[in-house]
Design a protein around this motif. Structure first.
Motif, PDB file in Angstrom:
ATOM      1  N   ALA A 580       0.662  -1.247   0.015  1.00 10.11           N
ATOM      2  CA  ALA A 580       0.110  -0.061  -0.023  1.00 10.11           C
ATOM      3  C   ALA A 580       0.788   1.496   0.021  1.00 10.11           C
ATOM      4  O   ALA A 580       2.075   1.168   0.184  1.00 10.11           O
ATOM      5  CB  ALA A 580      -0.901   0.041   1.152  1.00 10.11           C
ATOM      6  N   ALA A 581       0.337   2.331  -0.324  1.00 10.37           N
ATOM      7  CA  ALA A 581       0.811   3.468  -0.179  1.00 10.37           C
ATOM      8  C   ALA A 581       1.720   3.852   1.160  1.00 10.37           C
ATOM      9  O   ALA A 581       1.285   3.388   2.106  1.00 10.37           O
ATOM     10  CB  ALA A 581      -0.157   4.661  -0.492  1.00 10.37           C
ATOM     11  N   ALA A 582       2.771   4.878   1.082  1.00  9.52           N
ATOM     12  CA  ALA A 582       3.695   4.858   2.199  1.00  9.52           C
ATOM     13  C   ALA A 582       3.124   5.388   3.344  1.00  9.52           C
ATOM     14  O   ALA A 582       2.987   4.665   4.599  1.00  9.52           O
ATOM     15  CB  ALA A 582       4.616   6.007   2.025  1.00  9.52           C
ATOM     16  N   GLY A 583       1.650   6.002   3.435  1.00 15.42           N
ATOM     17  CA  GLY A 583       0.920   6.476   4.630  1.00 15.42           C
ATOM     18  C   GLY A 583      -0.223   5.674   4.892  1.00 15.42           C
ATOM     19  O   GLY A 583      -0.791   6.291   5.831  1.00 15.42           O
ATOM     20  N   ALA A 584      -0.431   4.392   4.225  1.00 16.44           N
ATOM     21  CA  ALA A 584      -1.589   3.823   4.477  1.00 16.44           C
ATOM     22  C   ALA A 584      -1.350   2.864   5.719  1.00 16.44           C
ATOM     23  O   ALA A 584      -0.218   2.739   6.020  1.00 16.44           O
ATOM     24  CB  ALA A 584      -2.001   3.021   3.079  1.00 16.44           C
ATOM     25  N   PRO A 585      -2.456   2.705   6.357  1.00 19.76           N
ATOM     26  CA  PRO A 585      -2.145   1.575   7.478  1.00 19.76           C
ATOM     27  C   PRO A 585      -1.554   0.436   7.001  1.00 19.76           C
ATOM     28  O   PRO A 585      -1.861  -0.090   5.825  1.00 19.76           O
ATOM     29  CB  PRO A 585      -3.750   1.440   8.072  1.00 19.76           C
ATOM     30  N   TRP A 586      -0.871  -0.354   7.933  1.00 22.87           N
ATOM     31  CA  TRP A 586      -0.209  -1.744   7.713  1.00 22.87           C
ATOM     32  C   TRP A 586      -1.186  -2.910   7.587  1.00 22.87           C
ATOM     33  O   TRP A 586      -1.015  -3.775   6.945  1.00 22.87           O
ATOM     34  CB  TRP A 586       0.934  -1.653   8.703  1.00 22.87           C
ATOM     35  N   PHE A 587      -2.338  -2.460   8.312  1.00 25.16           N
ATOM     36  CA  PHE A 587      -3.252  -3.788   8.406  1.00 25.16           C
ATOM     37  C   PHE A 587      -4.602  -3.459   8.122  1.00 25.16           C
ATOM     38  O   PHE A 587      -4.901  -2.156   8.369  1.00 25.16           O
ATOM     39  CB  PHE A 587      -3.324  -4.462   9.788  1.00 25.16           C
ATOM     40  N   THR A 588      -5.385  -3.973   7.555  1.00 25.46           N
ATOM     41  CA  THR A 588      -6.957  -3.771   7.367  1.00 25.46           C
ATOM     42  C   THR A 588      -7.603  -4.853   7.778  1.00 25.46           C
ATOM     43  O   THR A 588      -7.077  -6.255   7.703  1.00 25.46           O
ATOM     44  CB  THR A 588      -6.919  -3.663   5.736  1.00 25.46           C
ATOM     45  N   PRO A 589      -8.750  -4.946   8.335  1.00 24.49           N
ATOM     46  CA  PRO A 589      -9.617  -5.964   8.964  1.00 24.49           C
ATOM     47  C   PRO A 589      -9.952  -6.721   7.789  1.00 24.49           C
ATOM     48  O   PRO A 589     -10.410  -6.541   6.637  1.00 24.49           O
ATOM     49  CB  PRO A 589     -10.852  -5.066   9.492  1.00 24.49           C
TER      50      PRO A 589
END
Length: 626
Positions: A580-589
């Motif tokens: 994902a993009a640099a500022g996106a969260p590392w985890f998604t539910p």
């Protein structure tokens, strides 16, 4: 220029830089012992080596100035002409699922709450207990810094462009005397995309339109140290008559006062009376955590039974919002009304007349749901399997003590085992009961079980607590005798000492499991009948759902609006997103969407308090479940 760390390539602990922690098992015997040791050390440090006194050697940071309503240099959004959004979260450093879920919501650029778009706060206030059960650098990294870094990765090398972070220590942060807290939060570091600014365990922030936010560290409600008192006197000197204060502390002292500790509110009353009101300012909002639910108390007129008032322009409000990640606390035992300071307080110069507060109807979870969740304690053996071994071990010792009291003393180890086996085989139920008091080991163990039952109530000095504790202890002893008698009956065909080979494993396994369920039944009944051990009832279950935080807005008109944000169910499975993009969260539910909602309608508070507080709602107990 500071080099930013790369996005991790995989979700291993080594790549992430932190371990994804599980929820704390509060009734784990090893945890209870370790925490008790830390509490004792903390009490000594608090009395003889108070870190707040040492902080006086550090330069006090001036109040952060957010009063002009413009964005700080480098902030991505445009100036908003006197509007300020900021967030409050508390009790957050526990299991990864709940902590990261709340961090994700706080990091999201905006949330849609009942049709209103609410942007991420320019400032985040953490209200206490940032690491459970006890603090350490590793604990903070695993349970707070790591999850928050994963939710809002730092993308700007210049920390001046990041939203600000202010942190209060709670009792769990104090268990090492604030050593780890000072290293993590008071050295100008970054927590993910947020940056810290404070140099001490307390702080002040100047907000737009003559609002102030003060975070005070009163360490277990004990006292305000002199350096802290002088710091806030200097801050108050910058206020003008009519200024409004948002006061943050790490514990809802108003609830402790209602629970029978008449002096619990004395420190807050002293602070407000001698520092805030002395310069003509007013505490309009009090924010705290410690209780892991959402509840709000509104100031109201005394002895009135007229209709509910409108929230717009209402009087002082006291919020408990401790839903940042720790286990859920009950709401069905909250008092309907508060009188602050209570009449029983003997604090010199206390505020007179006292203020009266009424519990708002919207708690989270509501009282009915809270009572339903209490019944989940039936699963205590799964929540705290170590208890089975501990209580099974107690049953084992009781069996050996009872058998030894009823048998003829033999010579050597084999002789003693023969005597114990014979004592158990021939005792019968009456003899088993006699064995509890006919020997020094049996009597000592029996008294220990009774004492533990009384101590567990945390109200053993009261008649109600003493009766409940004695009843629980006696029940556990009766259960032990019943389990031992049953085990002897099952193993009776075994000859001689071999009887013990059948009895003792059964006593440990069956007795440990049965005693744990008796403890669960006690916790449920103690809460249901006597209002005792409600915190232990919920702490033992470690419920990760029903989380909350507050989103606050000071508008161009100078009114403060508070949005209580709730989450009913926390995701338990997460997908790692390395590309994902640099500022996106590392985890998604994965298992469920992370859905935020308004717990109750936004509460709007004017800077100037009304001349007369609104009317109360009626006689105590009018609210369902009170």
């Amino acid at each position: 220029m500071t080099q930013l760390p790369p996005r991790p390539a995989d979700d291993s602990e080594r790549a992430l830089g932190f371990a994804r922690a599980t929820m704390t098992r509060w009734l784990s015997p090893s945890l209870l012992f370790a925490t008790a040791v830390r509490v004792g050390i903390s009490a000594v440090l608090g009395s003889y080596a108070d870190k707040r006194e040492e902080m006086a050697a550090l330069p006090a940071a001036p109040p952060a100035d957010l009063s002009d309503g413009t964005e700080p240099p480098g902030y991505a959004e445009a100036p908003d002409g006197g509007e300020l959004w900021f967030d409050y979260v508390s009790d957050l450093g526990d299991g990864f699922d709940a902590t990261y879920a709340m961090a994700s919501l706080l990091a999201t650029p905006s949330l849609d709450l009942a049709g209103t778009t609410t942007p991420r706060g320019r400032m985040l206030v953490m209200g206490g207990d940032q690491c459970y059960p006890t603090p350490s650098i590793t604990g903070y990294e695993n349970k707070l810094i790591g999850p928050y870094r994963a939710a809002l990765p730092r993308t700007c090398p210049d920390p001046a462009g990041a939203p600000r972070l202010f942190v209060l220590p709670g009792n769990h942060d104090w268990y090492d005397g604030l050593t780890a807290f000072m290293r993590v939060f008071c050295q100008g570091s970054s927590i993910g995309g947020w940056r810290t600014e404070q140099t001490r365990s307390y702080f002040a922030v100047q907000l737009p339109h003559r609002w102030w936010l003060l975070g005070i560290d009163i360490q277990f409600d004990s006292y305000i140290d002199d350096p802290q008192r002088r710091y806030f006197i200097e801050i108050a000197a910058q206020m003008r008559p009519g200024d409004a204060v948002i006061l943050c502390s790490a514990k809802p002292s108003w609830l402790s006062a209602a629970d029978g500790d008449a002096e619990a509110y004395a420190v807050l009353d002293y602070f407000e009376r001698t520092i805030i009101r002395k310069v003509g300012a007013q505490v309009r909002v009090s924010l705290t955590g410690d209780r892991h639910h959402y509840a709000r108390y509104s100031e109201c007129a005394r002895d009135s039974e007229r209709a509910r008032y409108t929230e717009v322009g209402g009087a002082a409000q006291k919020f408990t919002a401790g839903g940042g990640g720790a286990y859920l606390s009950a709401t069905h035992r909250l008092p309907q009304r508060l009188v602050l300071p209570p009449a029983a307080s003997r604090a010199p110069g206390k505020s007179d007349p006292p203020a009266h507060y009424e519990l708002a109807s919207s708690t989270f979870p509501d009282a009915q749901t809270s009572r339903r969740l209490a019944a989940g304690i039936v699963g205590l053996p799964a929540f705290a399997p170590g208890l089975i071994a501990l209580l099974g071990g107690v049953h084992l010792l009781l069996a050996l003590a009872i058998g030894g009291a009823g048998g003829t003393t033999g010579r050597g180890a084999v002789g003693r085992l023969d005597a114990i086996a014979a004592g158990l085989r021939h005792a019968g139920v009456p003899g088993l009961f006699e064995g509890l008091v006919n020997s020094v080991p049996g009597l000592a163990l029996s008294l220990g079980v009774m004492g533990a039952g009384v101590a567990l109530t945390k109200a053993g000095r009261t008649a109600r607590g003493g009766v409940a504790g004695v009843a629980h202890g006696l029940t556990q002893l009766v259960l032990a005798v019943a389990v031992i008698a049953g085990a002897v009956a099952v193993a009776s065909p075994l000859p001689g000492t071999w009887l013990l080979a059948g009895v003792l494993p059964l006593v440990v396994a069956v007795g440990g499991l049965a005693a744990t369920e008796v403890l669960a039944a006690y916790l449920w009944l103690a809460d249901r009948i006597a209002g005792l051990n409600t915190n232990e009832l919920f702490a033992a279950q470690g419920i990760a759902d029903y989380k909350n935080f507050l989103r606050l807005r000071i508008g161009p008109d100078g009114q403060l609006t508070i949005y209580p944000v709730g989450v009913r169910a926390v995701p338990k499975r997460w997908r790692f997103a390395p590309d994902a993009a640099a500022g996106a969260p590392w985890f998604t539910p994965i298992d469920r969407p992370l859905e935020a909602f308004l717990i109750e309608s936004p509460i709007t508070i004017t800077r100037a308090a009304p001349d007369q507080p609104p009317d109360c709602l009626g006689p105590p107990g009018a609210r369902e479940g009170a």
